[in-house]
Write a protein that holds these residues in place. Structure first.
Motif, PDB file in Angstrom:
ATOM      1  N   ILE A 112      -2.467   0.431  -4.551  1.00 37.70           N
ATOM      2  CA  ILE A 112      -2.198  -0.870  -3.962  1.00 37.70           C
ATOM      3  C   ILE A 112      -1.568  -1.769  -5.001  1.00 37.70           C
ATOM      4  CG2 ILE A 112      -4.062  -0.761  -2.270  1.00 37.70           C
ATOM      5  CD1 ILE A 112      -5.679  -2.613  -4.115  1.00 37.70           C
ATOM      6  N   ALA A 113      -0.904  -2.782  -4.526  1.00 42.10           N
ATOM      7  CA  ALA A 113      -0.317  -3.793  -5.396  1.00 42.10           C
ATOM      8  C   ALA A 113      -0.283  -5.093  -4.613  1.00 42.10           C
ATOM      9  CB  ALA A 113       1.096  -3.388  -5.813  1.00 42.10           C
ATOM     10  N   THR A 114      -0.169  -6.187  -5.349  1.00 44.73           N
ATOM     11  CA  THR A 114       0.027  -7.482  -4.697  1.00 44.73           C
ATOM     12  C   THR A 114       1.411  -7.992  -5.059  1.00 44.73           C
ATOM     13  OG1 THR A 114      -0.919  -8.670  -6.561  1.00 44.73           O
ATOM     14  CG2 THR A 114      -2.417  -8.034  -4.798  1.00 44.73           C
ATOM     15  N   ALA A 115       2.012  -8.663  -4.120  1.00 41.19           N
ATOM     16  CA  ALA A 115       3.329  -9.259  -4.369  1.00 41.19           C
ATOM     17  C   ALA A 115       3.314 -10.687  -3.865  1.00 41.19           C
ATOM     18  CB  ALA A 115       4.433  -8.461  -3.676  1.00 41.19           C
TER      19      ALA A 115
ATOM     20  N   ASP B 217      -2.137   0.678 -10.433  1.00 44.01           N
ATOM     21  CA  ASP B 217      -2.272   1.987  -9.780  1.00 44.01           C
ATOM     22  C   ASP B 217      -1.065   2.898  -9.903  1.00 44.01           C
ATOM     23  OD1 ASP B 217      -4.190   0.743  -6.905  1.00 44.01           O
ATOM     24  OD2 ASP B 217      -4.746   1.183  -8.974  1.00 44.01           O
ATOM     25  N   LEU B 218       0.002   2.407 -10.504  1.00 43.68           N
ATOM     26  CA  LEU B 218       1.196   3.243 -10.547  1.00 43.68           C
ATOM     27  C   LEU B 218       1.183   4.130 -11.782  1.00 43.68           C
ATOM     28  CD1 LEU B 218       3.999   0.798  -9.364  1.00 43.68           C
ATOM     29  CD2 LEU B 218       2.886   2.643  -8.093  1.00 43.68           C
TER      30      LEU B 218
ATOM     31  N   GLU C  88       0.840  -1.192   0.000  1.00 43.90           N
ATOM     32  CA  GLU C  88       0.000   0.000   0.000  1.00 43.90           C
ATOM     33  C   GLU C  88       0.879   1.247   0.000  1.00 43.90           C
ATOM     34  OE1 GLU C  88      -3.843  -1.898   2.350  1.00 43.90           O
ATOM     35  OE2 GLU C  88      -2.618  -0.373   3.338  1.00 43.90           O
ATOM     36  N   ALA C  89       0.258   2.346  -0.391  1.00 43.37           N
ATOM     37  CA  ALA C  89       0.987   3.601  -0.449  1.00 43.37           C
ATOM     38  C   ALA C  89       1.183   4.148   0.959  1.00 43.37           C
ATOM     39  CB  ALA C  89       0.226   4.606  -1.295  1.00 43.37           C
TER      40      ALA C  89
ATOM     41  N   VAL D 281       6.651   4.571  -2.997  1.00 43.54           N
ATOM     42  CA  VAL D 281       5.256   4.666  -3.439  1.00 43.54           C
ATOM     43  C   VAL D 281       4.407   3.512  -2.926  1.00 43.54           C
ATOM     44  CG1 VAL D 281       5.858   6.040  -5.473  1.00 43.54           C
ATOM     45  CG2 VAL D 281       5.781   3.562  -5.657  1.00 43.54           C
ATOM     46  N   LEU D 282       5.034   2.396  -2.595  1.00 47.88           N
ATOM     47  CA  LEU D 282       4.309   1.229  -2.075  1.00 47.88           C
ATOM     48  C   LEU D 282       5.221   0.498  -1.095  1.00 47.88           C
ATOM     49  CD1 LEU D 282       2.910  -0.235  -5.416  1.00 47.88           C
ATOM     50  CD2 LEU D 282       1.504   0.743  -3.599  1.00 47.88           C
TER      51      LEU D 282
END
Lengths: 196, 215
Positions: B111-114, B131-132, B102-103, B205-206
């Protein structure tokens, strides 16, 4: 991929839509660059065509203008006179360089003749009896400097500050030049309509 | 014509030519030139001098882009010939961690998933986000495994790789990293300026903590 052929691109001169497209263009978005090309093409082509000897030369000049804009967009800011003024400044330099690289300067008479002949064919001149023909003829009698300031104001739609940025002059000088050019245009128009 | 404004209005109509569309080949060449900038910044060898005529310059740029694409494809094919594919590695790997990045609190929502898949060569880290923002040419995002006590003055982090979103703003990347997430238990994504500095100098950013599955 790309905007369909024939689909016009219209957005407000310096409004949020243009700003959004320019922001994407700064990131080298190909779609944004296509939109900017389509949006600006008619006006840039007309500007170049009035000063260069052929449609191909005008297309070359507009292409070169857009490519230089792509090179230079990282340095563009909205703190100047706007995107159109910036783009016309590039176009103006491209056209001037074309004159120099051709090894000849276009004499005023040649430019005037080209301007008066380019927009209408013989049939158009026979059938159109409105003031536009006379205005164009009067416009062709102006000096290149007078023509440029009026064209950038009324055709390109630049503000006086925009013309100033595109031509490297002060905004006050542009306003004065515009006023004098209009005065001379009015004089030529009266002569044309009298049949002098 | 009574006033200057009226004269300007008639002049505007008189001089305004027909609306025209630019030639399709010129549009395509400009698009290609823009695309080339998202792949790599321009070099003197790649982009002809502005003194070259417009049509020739656009044609030369388009040819350079095409040649670069052919070289990339040929190189990728040669590389893959004798190595196990990523699909093979993933199929044989073990899920090591899954986390949601999350930011930071004061940044725009993103948001992103890893996902980390442990394989025989380390781990494959899959990052997915829409989202980037697309960064200016030359800049990029970088994924870091961050260890305890990491500060700008005394960094304790290892880069897992760099990426930039595609033209639709989507990022779906797989990075290979030999870093042990148990020792570097935090993932961070920064926006780097592309200035050649190997340390993290850009804005985060995340970020997310990593919880290794299975202990």
């Amino acid at each position: 991929m790309g905007t369909p052929a024939g689909e016009g691109v219209r957005f407000e001169s310096e409004g949020p839509e243009l700003r959004s497209v320019v922001a994407r263009a700064v990131r080298a978005d190909p779609q944004a660059w296509e939109l900017l090309y389509r949006r600006s093409y008619s006006r840039l082509f007309a500007y170049a065509r009035r000063r260069l000897p052929s449609d191909t030369a005008a297309d070359d000049a507009v292409s070169e203008t857009m490519l230089r804009a792509l090179d230079r967009i990282p340095s563009f800011t909205w703190q100047g006179a706007g995107f159109d003024a910036w783009l016309y400044g590039i176009a103006r330099n491209v056209v001037l360089e074309t004159y120099r690289s051709d090894g000849r300067a276009r004499p005023t008479a040649e430019v005037a003749e080209h301007l008066s002949d380019h927009a209408d064919g013989p049939l158009d001149r026979l059938v159109r009896r409105d003031s536009h023909v006379e205005v164009r003829r009067a416009f062709s009698e102006l000096s290149p400097e007078d023509q440029e300031v009026l064209e950038l104001r009324v055709v390109a739609g630049l503000s006086a500050e925009g013309v100033a940025e595109a031509t490297g002059r002060a905004a006050g000088a542009v306003r004065m030049a515009q006023s004098r050019a209009l005065q001379r245009l009015r004089g030529h128009y009266e002569k044309v309509t009298r049949g002098d | 014509m009574a006033t200057d404004d009226e004269l300007m209005a008639v002049l505007a109509t008189a001089l305004h030519g027909d609306d025209r569309e630019p030639p399709a080949d010129r549009v395509a060449s400009l698009r290609a030139a823009a695309t080339a900038r998202t792949v790599s910044p321009p070099t003197v060898a790649t982009f002809p001098s502005p003194r070259t005529s417009g049509a020739r310059r656009l044609a030369m740029v388009a040819a350079a882009v095409a040649a670069a694409v052919v070289a990339l494809v040929a190189g990728a094919a040669a590389f893959d010939r004798d190595e196990p594919s990523e699909a093979d590695l993933l199929a044989g790997g073990v899920l090591e961690f899954e986390t949601r990045l999350e930011a930071p609190e004061d940044a725009a929502t993103a948001i992103a998933t890893a996902t980390g898949i442990r394989t025989g060569i380390g781990r494959i880290v899959q990052v997915r986000t829409d989202d980037l923002a697309i960064l200016p040419a030359g800049e990029f995002y970088e994924v870091w495994f961050v260890g305890p006590g990491d500060t700008p003055e005394a960094p304790n982090r290892i880069s897992a790789g760099t990426f930039h979103p595609d033209e639709d703003g989507r990022s779906a990347i797989d990075l290979t990293a030999a870093v042990d997430p148990a020792r570097y238990p935090r993932l961070s994504v920064t926006a780097e300026p592309g200035d050649g500095e190997p340390r993290a100098t850009g804005t985060e950013v995340l970020a997310a903590d990593i919880e290794v599955l299975g202990g």
